[in-house]
Design an enzyme around this catalytic site. Structure first.
Site, mmCIF file in Angstrom:
data_model
loop_
_atom_site.group_PDB
_atom_site.id
_atom_site.type_symbol
_atom_site.label_atom_id
_atom_site.label_comp_id
_atom_site.label_asym_id
_atom_site.label_seq_id
_atom_site.Cartn_x
_atom_site.Cartn_y
_atom_site.Cartn_z
ATOM 1 N N GLU A 188 77.901 73.801 47.887
ATOM 2 C CA GLU A 188 76.935 73.041 48.670
ATOM 3 C C GLU A 188 75.523 73.584 48.450
ATOM 4 O OE1 GLU A 188 76.870 71.206 53.108
ATOM 5 O OE2 GLU A 188 77.130 73.373 52.998
ATOM 6 N N LYS A 247 73.650 78.711 71.586
ATOM 7 C CA LYS A 247 72.853 79.542 70.706
ATOM 8 C C LYS A 247 72.267 78.612 69.637
ATOM 9 C CE LYS A 247 71.688 82.335 67.266
ATOM 10 N NZ LYS A 247 71.094 81.780 66.023
ATOM 11 N N GLU A 263 82.736 72.712 62.290
ATOM 12 C CA GLU A 263 82.271 71.665 61.367
ATOM 13 C C GLU A 263 81.395 72.354 60.341
ATOM 14 O OE1 GLU A 263 79.822 69.446 59.468
ATOM 15 O OE2 GLU A 263 78.975 68.896 61.409
#
Length: 486
Positions: free
Chosen positions: A383, A180, A255
């Site tokens: 982030e 995907k 990750e």
């Protein structure tokens, strides 16, 4: 919708790739280039129906692919690598158009790395073994058995390279795959489907479903026939995937985000340290590993900042198709809004923009360095995923390590020092999946890669990839009990 579009002179199929065939959808989504906001085309928008069909195709193809010899699987992966190398220019220009990263980087580094991903894991497969060992006269033999259909969900910042970083070991291991790709960058995945078909990869071994994760993600990750899920992306999405996979105890490799530090000690080569810091603006800051928190020892902070500002002034920002450009646009207006929101909130809270701190025309954000930031502030802890760095100072080694480790992330860290013993002490204490000393972004597929804390679960690369994509089996054989059939 048309089945194919032309992107910079390259024909790209807009449909899914399921069971070795192109499959259309009733709906579409619009793919837009971040370079200038132009519409690239309408792409097939998958639903739970297409997701289920892709998983079913992967299940059907799995027994034969799992039974395929290692040598044949390796041969086919090398054939895919050959196909990638023949089309590097096409892949490069299409991906640059789709995600805005530098064309020169795609040509010289990223697309060659795509081919290398396939070659590396093909070759590693042929050497994968564990020496038999003895237990009280009994022989132990370890096998890596294919685990089953694998769902791979990949990001937009390096779409094809990061997809093949997962696809190659999964296929080498004998698993079938449902990919995907990110909805903001679907095009090179479609080209890869063509390349694998031309290489002779059997139907159903690789399947690609395009669309929004909110619409097809659960169908992909909750299917009990899926035996591995690998995801690169955000922490909130990873939590949803983990919850979906939990019902079937499907193993995960995640990750996730990063908020990595760059520690600059007073004994470092200052020019090298400045180069490492400015390098963090690569790909418009859209790199999970980027060392966005610069920590500088107090005595050299003023000189470091002066040299950094001077070096950063030479960055050329603009059209990524231009050879002279150093960084291009950010991926999407939504991402640009997110980046600017972080910066403006930080400035309102007292941060100072040494450089940047504002948008530019289109989807471009000025390279930014913020100082006067508190350790517990949002800009230090969360982030941003854009060309935004913060600078803090420290006075002792212990303080530097404490600041470096004081986030919920642990993906990477970079250390600049001229003292080898200090480097050893500091790296031993850093919480990170990868630590670079006096360098950055040197990666070898033999090495384990992944994050600690909220930066991820598991490691991939070399044997670690096969350990994840396979079911390891130990067979213990007694020395006696054999009948003589002679």
């Amino acid at each position: 919708m048309t089945d194919k579009i032309t992107v910079a002179g390259v024909s790209v199929d807009t449909r899914h790739w399921i069971g070795g065939e192109r499959v259309a959808s009733a709906g579409t989504f619009t793919d837009v280039s971040p370079i200038d906001g132009s519409v690239i085309g309408e792409i097939a928008r998958g639903t739970a129906t297409e997701a289920a069909a892709a998983v079913a195709a992967a299940k059907a193809a799995f027994p034969a692919w799992a039974a395929t010899s290692r040598a044949e699987r390796a041969r086919l992966l090398h054939a895919v690598a050959d196909g990638v190398e023949k089309r590097i220019e096409e892949l490069a220009i299409v991906e640059t158009t789709d995600n805005g990263a530098l064309l020169r980087s795609h040509r010289r580094g990223v697309m060659p790395r795509v081919a290398h991903n396939f070659r590396f894991f093909a070759d590693w497969l042929l050497t994968l073994e564990h020496e038999d060992f003895d237990t009280r006269g009994h022989t132990n033999h370890v096998d890596w058995d294919p685990a089953g259909p694998s769902v791979l969900i990949t990001p937009w910042n390096a779409p094809l390279m990061l997809s093949t970083w997962k696809i190659a070991p999964a296929l080498a291991a004998g698993n079938t795959v449902v990919l995907k790709p990110a909805e903001w960058t679907p095009l090179t995945a479609s080209l890869l489907a063509d390349i694998t078909a031309e290489a002779g990869l059997p139907a159903g071994v690789l399947n690609i479903v395009q669309g929004y994760g909110s619409e097809i993600g659960d169908a992909l990750t909750s299917d009990p026939g899926v035996r591995r899920i690998s995801f690169t992306g955000s922490v909130p999405t990873a939590k949803r995937i983990s919850a979906s996979a939990a019902a079937n105890l499907t193993p995960l490799s995640l990750e996730l985000g990063g908020k990595s530090p760059l520690l600059v000690f007073a004994d470092a080569d200052l020019d090298l340290a400045v180069d490492l810091a400015v390098e963090q603006y690569d790909n418009a800051g859209q790199v999970c590993l980027a060392a966005t928190r610069i920590l500088v020892e107090e005595p050299i902070a003023e000189e470091f900042t002066r040299r950094f500002t001077q070096k950063a002034a030479g960055i050329v920002q603009g059209d990524p198709r231009d050879e002279a450009t150093d960084i291009g646009p950010n991926i999407h207006p939504r991402q640009l809004e997110k980046i600017d929101g972080f910066v403006q909130r930080a400035i309102a809270a007292g941060a100072r923009a040494v450089i940047g701190g504002h948008r530019k025309d289109g989807q471009y954000y000025a390279p930014t360095l913020l100082t006067d930031v508190a350790q517990d502030s949002e800009i230090v802890q969360e982030e941003v995923f854009g060309p935004v760095l913060t600078l803090q100072t420290f006075t002792t080694e212990d303080e530097a390590v404490g600041l470096a480790n004081d986030t919920r992330f642990g993906l990477a860290a970079t250390v600049a020092t001229g003292d080898k013993e200090r480097a050893g002490r500091v790296t031993a204490q850093l919480v990170a999946g990868t630590v670079w000393v006096n360098c950055f972004f040197v990666r070898d597929l033999q090495a384990p890669f992944g994050g600690s804390r909220h930066s991820g679960v598991g490691r991939e690369g070399g044997n670690w990839s096969f350990d994840f994509y396979c079911d390891l089996k130990n067979t213990v054989t007694a020395p006696k009990g054999w009948k003589d059939h002679g």
